[in-house]
Design a protein around this motif. Structure first.
Motif, PDB file in Angstrom:
ATOM      1  N   VAL A  32      51.317  40.377  48.123  1.00 34.16           N
ATOM      2  CA  VAL A  32      50.029  40.311  47.733  1.00 34.16           C
ATOM      3  C   VAL A  32      49.599  39.288  46.862  1.00 34.16           C
ATOM      4  O   VAL A  32      50.166  39.050  45.851  1.00 34.16           O
ATOM      5  N   ARG A  34      47.953  37.104  44.748  1.00 30.86           N
ATOM      6  CA  ARG A  34      46.921  37.166  43.650  1.00 30.86           C
ATOM      7  C   ARG A  34      45.411  36.345  43.760  1.00 30.86           C
ATOM      8  O   ARG A  34      44.351  36.811  43.360  1.00 30.86           O
ATOM      9  N   PHE A  37      42.172  37.154  45.049  1.00 33.31           N
ATOM     10  CA  PHE A  37      41.229  38.168  44.464  1.00 33.31           C
ATOM     11  C   PHE A  37      40.695  37.266  43.016  1.00 33.31           C
ATOM     12  O   PHE A  37      39.847  37.710  42.389  1.00 33.31           O
ATOM     13  N   ALA A  46      45.667  31.433  38.921  1.00 38.44           N
ATOM     14  CA  ALA A  46      45.942  33.161  39.478  1.00 38.44           C
ATOM     15  C   ALA A  46      47.316  33.320  39.581  1.00 38.44           C
ATOM     16  O   ALA A  46      47.518  34.695  39.462  1.00 38.44           O
ATOM     17  N   ILE A  60      40.264  40.943  36.247  1.00 39.12           N
ATOM     18  CA  ILE A  60      41.550  41.105  36.956  1.00 39.12           C
ATOM     19  C   ILE A  60      42.515  41.281  35.794  1.00 39.12           C
ATOM     20  O   ILE A  60      42.908  40.377  35.086  1.00 39.12           O
ATOM     21  N   PRO A  63      49.179  40.422  35.611  1.00 33.26           N
ATOM     22  CA  PRO A  63      50.070  40.725  36.636  1.00 33.26           C
ATOM     23  C   PRO A  63      51.340  41.734  36.197  1.00 33.26           C
ATOM     24  O   PRO A  63      51.326  42.658  36.676  1.00 33.26           O
ATOM     25  N   SER A  88      38.638  43.572  41.156  1.00 35.81           N
ATOM     26  CA  SER A  88      38.730  42.583  42.199  1.00 35.81           C
ATOM     27  C   SER A  88      39.238  43.120  43.388  1.00 35.81           C
ATOM     28  O   SER A  88      39.333  42.561  44.489  1.00 35.81           O
ATOM     29  N   TYR A  90      42.800  43.744  43.580  1.00 36.33           N
ATOM     30  CA  TYR A  90      44.175  43.329  43.378  1.00 36.33           C
ATOM     31  C   TYR A  90      45.100  44.775  43.420  1.00 36.33           C
ATOM     32  O   TYR A  90      46.086  44.797  44.022  1.00 36.33           O
ATOM     33  N   GLN A  91      44.833  45.532  42.367  1.00 42.81           N
ATOM     34  CA  GLN A  91      45.664  46.890  42.037  1.00 42.81           C
ATOM     35  C   GLN A  91      45.681  47.590  43.259  1.00 42.81           C
ATOM     36  O   GLN A  91      46.686  48.024  43.826  1.00 42.81           O
TER      37      GLN A  91
END
Length: 213
Positions: A32, A34, A37, A46, A60, A63, A88, A90-91
């Protein structure tokens, strides 16, 4: 900066150095990007291990915290997961690589719309997004095998505890201010709940009602 092989190697090294060691979680986070997002002036940051602002006054998460929370959730490919706080997206995208089905809710319609557009472009077809007060969960699809909150509550919300399947796990930050919060894992048993404190964190508060954006 692009999420090329060298960047991924640095990104994964940073995650491991912070305690993210689960191979499935690391693989999901490698898959994925980041940067999808993160928008605007923060786009070039990012891949740094830091939280970044997004719209609606939200963030966000960094990480390593995303990785540690996902790791603590112990998601299997058979699980149905509820995420409270889409943000966002992302999770939820990372969870989608690990779970059978992901339901994600946010109080801000604009965040949900933006995240849904990314999921559709990335062909993440096992994510369902909706706008609602996440503190009440999503009773229509309960019970859930796993529940993840990305906003801090004073205590684990009763409706979410009730929507957790016996044997299920919920991970959430708890605390009465943004300066003193703990990440906890709740495991439901036939006769009650076990609570494990994992680490200190800082998240935006879990708010009731719908947002204005």
């Amino acid at each position: 900066m692009t999420f090329d092989a060298a960047t991924k190697m640095q990104f994964l090294y940073a995650l491991r150095s912070k305690g993210v060691t689960d191979a499935r979680v690391l693989t999901a986070m490698e898959k994925v990007d980041r940067a999808l997002f993160v928008r605007g002036i923060f786009a070039d940051r990012a891949y740094e291990d830091m939280p970044l602002p997004i719209t609606c006054g939200q963030t966000i998460s960094q990480p390593s915290v995303v990785g540690l929370m996902t790791q603590a959730l112990q998601v299997s490919d058979r699980d149905k997961v509820l995420e409270v706080g889409t943000g966002s997206g992302y999770q939820a995208a990372i969870l989608s690589k690990l779970a059978r089905r992901v339901y994600t809710v946010d109080r801000y319609r604009s965040l949900v719309t933006a995240a849904r557009a990314i999921f559709e472009r990335q062909d993440m077809t096992n994510i369902t997004t909706f706008t609602a007060d996440g503190s009440y969960g999503f009773s229509e699809q309960a019970p859930f095998d796993r529940i993840l909150l990305t906003a801090a509550a004073e205590d684990p919300p009763g409706p979410l505890l009730a929507q957790l399947r016996v044997g299920g796990i919920m991970v959430l930050p708890v605390g009465q201010s943004d300066t003193v919060q703990s990440l906890i894992r709740v495991t439901r048993h036939e006769n009650g709940y076990d609570y494990d404190e994992l680490r200190a964190v800082r998240f935006v508060p879990l708010l009731e009602g719908l947002g204005q954006e």
